[in-house]
Design an enzyme around this catalytic site. Structure first.
Site, PDB file in Angstrom:
ATOM      1  N   ASP A 175     -25.059  -5.123  33.746  1.00 56.69           N
ATOM      2  CA  ASP A 175     -25.411  -6.864  34.054  1.00 56.69           C
ATOM      3  C   ASP A 175     -26.257  -7.645  35.183  1.00 56.69           C
ATOM      4  O   ASP A 175     -26.443  -8.352  34.800  1.00 56.69           O
ATOM      5  CB  ASP A 175     -23.695  -7.101  34.126  1.00 56.69           C
ATOM      6  CG  ASP A 175     -22.517  -6.071  32.850  1.00 56.69           C
ATOM      7  OD1 ASP A 175     -23.376  -6.538  32.144  1.00 56.69           O
ATOM      8  OD2 ASP A 175     -21.975  -5.949  33.628  1.00 56.69           O
ATOM      9  N   HIS A 202     -17.089  -5.517  32.199  1.00 55.59           N
ATOM     10  CA  HIS A 202     -18.027  -5.201  31.741  1.00 55.59           C
ATOM     11  C   HIS A 202     -18.152  -5.649  30.051  1.00 55.59           C
ATOM     12  O   HIS A 202     -17.730  -4.690  29.209  1.00 55.59           O
ATOM     13  CB  HIS A 202     -18.746  -4.040  32.131  1.00 55.59           C
ATOM     14  CG  HIS A 202     -19.957  -3.550  31.294  1.00 55.59           C
ATOM     15  ND1 HIS A 202     -21.092  -4.391  31.626  1.00 55.59           N
ATOM     16  CD2 HIS A 202     -20.011  -2.762  30.476  1.00 55.59           C
ATOM     17  CE1 HIS A 202     -21.838  -3.309  30.678  1.00 55.59           C
ATOM     18  NE2 HIS A 202     -21.376  -2.957  30.242  1.00 55.59           N
TER      19      HIS A 202
HETATM   20  N1  LIG Z   1     -21.656   0.545  31.929  1.00 58.65           N
HETATM   21  C1  LIG Z   1     -22.532   0.241  31.011  1.00 58.65           C
HETATM   22  O1  LIG Z   1     -23.532  -0.867  31.204  1.00 58.65           O
HETATM   23  C2  LIG Z   1     -23.456   0.891  29.657  1.00 58.65           C
HETATM   24  C3  LIG Z   1     -22.472   1.372  28.947  1.00 58.65           C
HETATM   25  N2  LIG Z   1     -22.802   2.880  28.104  1.00 58.65           N
HETATM   26  C4  LIG Z   1     -21.865   3.992  27.164  1.00 58.65           C
HETATM   27  O2  LIG Z   1     -22.047   4.884  27.647  1.00 58.65           O
HETATM   28  C5  LIG Z   1     -22.073   5.783  27.024  1.00 58.65           C
HETATM   29  C6  LIG Z   1     -22.577   6.615  26.230  1.00 58.65           C
HETATM   30  O3  LIG Z   1     -23.729   5.414  25.661  1.00 58.65           O
HETATM   31  P1  LIG Z   1     -25.117   6.573  25.063  1.00 58.65           P
HETATM   32  O4  LIG Z   1     -25.912   7.699  25.787  1.00 58.65           O
HETATM   33  O5  LIG Z   1     -26.084   5.772  24.343  1.00 58.65           O
HETATM   34  O6  LIG Z   1     -24.377   7.660  23.570  1.00 58.65           O
HETATM   35  P2  LIG Z   1     -25.096   8.877  22.874  1.00 58.65           P
HETATM   36  O7  LIG Z   1     -23.773   9.055  22.204  1.00 58.65           O
HETATM   37  O8  LIG Z   1     -26.273   8.889  22.650  1.00 58.65           O
HETATM   38  O9  LIG Z   1     -25.040  10.466  24.460  1.00 58.65           O
HETATM   39  C7  LIG Z   1     -23.682  10.447  24.412  1.00 58.65           C
HETATM   40  C8  LIG Z   1     -23.019  11.768  24.773  1.00 58.65           C
HETATM   41  O10 LIG Z   1     -22.582  12.328  25.810  1.00 58.65           O
HETATM   42  C9  LIG Z   1     -21.983  13.406  25.650  1.00 58.65           C
HETATM   43  N3  LIG Z   1     -20.422  13.521  25.605  1.00 58.65           N
HETATM   44  C10 LIG Z   1     -19.516  13.371  24.323  1.00 58.65           C
HETATM   45  N4  LIG Z   1     -18.122  13.720  24.599  1.00 58.65           N
HETATM   46  C11 LIG Z   1     -18.535  15.003  25.816  1.00 58.65           C
HETATM   47  C12 LIG Z   1     -17.105  15.057  26.671  1.00 58.65           C
HETATM   48  N5  LIG Z   1     -16.273  15.505  26.025  1.00 58.65           N
HETATM   49  N6  LIG Z   1     -18.288  15.340  28.034  1.00 58.65           N
HETATM   50  C13 LIG Z   1     -19.290  15.760  28.002  1.00 58.65           C
HETATM   51  N7  LIG Z   1     -20.372  15.346  27.422  1.00 58.65           N
HETATM   52  C14 LIG Z   1     -20.075  14.211  25.810  1.00 58.65           C
HETATM   53  C15 LIG Z   1     -22.489  13.426  23.758  1.00 58.65           C
HETATM   54  O11 LIG Z   1     -22.951  14.743  23.532  1.00 58.65           O
HETATM   55  C16 LIG Z   1     -23.868  12.980  23.918  1.00 58.65           C
HETATM   56  O12 LIG Z   1     -25.152  13.874  24.797  1.00 58.65           O
HETATM   57  C17 LIG Z   1     -20.927   5.080  25.836  1.00 58.65           C
HETATM   58  O13 LIG Z   1     -19.667   4.780  25.444  1.00 58.65           O
HETATM   59  C18 LIG Z   1     -21.795   3.374  25.978  1.00 58.65           C
HETATM   60  O14 LIG Z   1     -21.414   2.237  25.403  1.00 58.65           O
HETATM   61  C19 LIG Z   1     -24.157   1.956  27.397  1.00 58.65           C
HETATM   62  C20 LIG Z   1     -24.759   1.174  27.801  1.00 58.65           C
HETATM   63  C21 LIG Z   1     -24.131   0.399  28.822  1.00 58.65           C
HETATM   64  O1  LIG Z   2     -23.344  -3.904  25.104  1.00 58.49           O
HETATM   65  C1  LIG Z   2     -22.848  -2.043  24.773  1.00 58.49           C
HETATM   66  O2  LIG Z   2     -22.573  -1.623  23.791  1.00 58.49           O
HETATM   67  C2  LIG Z   2     -23.790  -0.750  25.508  1.00 58.49           C
HETATM   68  C3  LIG Z   2     -22.577  -1.283  26.801  1.00 58.49           C
HETATM   69  O3  LIG Z   2     -21.904  -1.739  28.109  1.00 58.49           O
HETATM   70  C4  LIG Z   2     -24.521  -2.476  27.376  1.00 58.49           C
HETATM   71  O4  LIG Z   2     -25.526  -2.226  26.991  1.00 58.49           O
HETATM   72  O5  LIG Z   2     -24.178  -3.238  28.082  1.00 58.49           O
END
Ligand SMILES: NC(=O)C1=CN([C@@H]2O[C@H](COP(=O)(O)OP(=O)(O)OC[C@H]3O[C@@H](n4cnc5c(N)ncnc54)[C@H](O)[C@@H]3O)[C@@H](O)[C@H]2O)C=CC1
Ligand SMILES: O=C([O-])CC(=O)C(=O)O
Length: 339
Positions: A175, A202
């Site tokens: 953010d 967030h």
């Molecule tokens: N805090 C923030 O600003 C942001 C948060 N996110 C969040 O981050 C998370 C991940 O996003 P991506 O990497 O794009 O998803 P993705 O689906 O590409 O990767 C997630 C990974 O987590 C793994 N996974 C699932 N269950 C698991 C477990 N029990 N233990 C270990 N690994 C496990 C999967 O195998 C996969 O490799 C989502 O919840 C998303 O919403 C995404 C962008 C920004």
């Molecule tokens: O928007 C989403 O789902 C992933 C996220 O938290 C971000 O990009 O800020």
């Protein structure tokens, strides 16, 4: 388990970059969800961070390939890949910082809260293991919905008797990254010089950028401030829609996650005045968790900083976000305590 060691090459690399291997303490960092969209580039960036000496990459699938690939990079850290729950303990043992980007991302039309049903359970399981294997580690929670997953983690740690509020962080750095980028574009200032605190939570309106405190000052008109605020709040959705079903922000998130983890490591190493925004246990408002500027130190949060002076528009934004943020926090606490 897959391991690659290149200590001598790594040592020379550190020296070339102006670090002495003696003066940089050993630090183990784990990435949980390391084979995912965020996990892979974040693991790459952590491999490039000279403050890391051991990098543990954990996922439920595909970590061997990611770890083998990253381990060939001639930087300081020794990389080990762990796959499947039976190897989670080894991944976590001795960790100083654990970064959690494990869980499902959004598709168009979904809110972050729509991820709760799957991600709450994932986070709960991972945090139970953290309580068991590295109770003193700093936890950087990326998995959404952050407004609920951080309270879930806190409850899991409380139940295990390991909770230390100084060590649990919801990562809201993206953010801040977005607010800086969008502000620099509108204010026509050098983006590298920009600072903007982002407070609240967030998700949607709970993300409250404080453009009245942005530097360098630009005196943007009210309508532009409102447009910048909305774009920052909807930044995640902008990426989700552009990716059209192929997930959410991964590359900018990896960058933001690497900045935040680096700040945690610097704090642990005693670097003074390390300040980042993060969603932490807080008394800044009446809500038990809130994102604001936080000073990082040798034990994690050293000081949660106040909000500073707010514009009328920001004061309204603050009041408007509280009911949603409160409900998301309570949802997380209830989940952790009922299951
Ligand atoms: N805090 C923030 O600003 C942001 C948060 N996110 C969040 O981050 C998370 C991940 O996003 P991506 O990497 O794009 O998803 P993705 O689906 O590409 O990767 C997630 C990974 O987590 C793994 N996974 C699932 N269950 C698991 C477990 N029990 N233990 C270990 N690994 C496990 C999967 O195998 C996969 O490799 C989502 O919840 C998303 O919403 C995404 C962008 C920004
Ligand atoms: O928007 C989403 O789902 C992933 C996220 O938290 C971000 O990009 O800020």
């Amino acid at each position: 388990m897959f391991r690659s060691v290149a200590r001598s090459a790594a040592g020379k690399h550190l020296l070339r970059r102006g670090y002495s291997t003696e003066s940089v303490p050993d630090r183990k960092v784990a990435v949980l969800g390391a084979a995912g969209g965020i996990g892979q580039p974040l693991s790459l960036l952590m491999k490039l961070n000279p403050l890391v000496s051991r990098l543990a990459l954990y996922d439920i699938a595909n970590t061997p390939g990611v770890a083998a690939d990253i381990s060939h990079i001639n930087s300081r850290s020794e990389v080990t890949g762990y796959v499947g729950e039976e190897q989670l303990g080894q991944a976590l043992e001795g960790c100083d910082v654990v970064i959690i980007p494990a869980g499902v991302p959004r598709k168009p039309g979904m809110t972050r809260d729509d991820l709760f049903n799957i991600n709450a359970g994932i986070v709960k399981g991972l945090c139970s293991a953290i309580a068991k294997y590295c109770p003193n580690a700093l936890v950087n929670m990326i998995s959404n919905p952050v407004n609920s997953t951080v309270p879930i983690a806190a409850e899991v740690f409380k139940k295990a008797g390991t909770y230390d509020e100084r060590k649990l962080f919801g990562v809201t750095t993206l953010d801040v990254v977005r607010a800086k980028t969008f502000y620099a574009g509108k204010a026509k200032v050098n983006v590298a010089d920009v600072n903007v605190p982002v407070v609240g939570g967030h998700a949607g309106i709970t993300i409250l950028p404080l453009f009245s405190q942005a530097t360098p000052t630009a005196n943007l008109p009210e309508d532009e401030i409102k447009a910048l605020t909305k774009r920052t709040q909807d930044g995640g959705t902008e990426v989700v829609e552009a990716k059209a079903g192929k997930g959410s922000a991964t590359l900018s998130m990896a960058y933001a996650g690497a900045i935040f983890a680096d700040a945690c490591l610097k704090g642990l190493n005693g670097v003074p005045d390390v300040v980042e925004c993060s969603f932490v246990q807080s008394t800044v408002t009446e809500l038990p968790f809130f994102a604001s500027k936080v000073r990082l130190g040798k034990s994690g949060v050293e000081e949660v900083l106040g909000l500073g002076p707010l514009s009328e528009y920001e004061k309204q934004g603050l009041e408007s976000l509280k009911p949603e943020l409160k409900a998301s926090i309570e949802k997380g606490i209830n989940f952790a305590n009922k299951s």
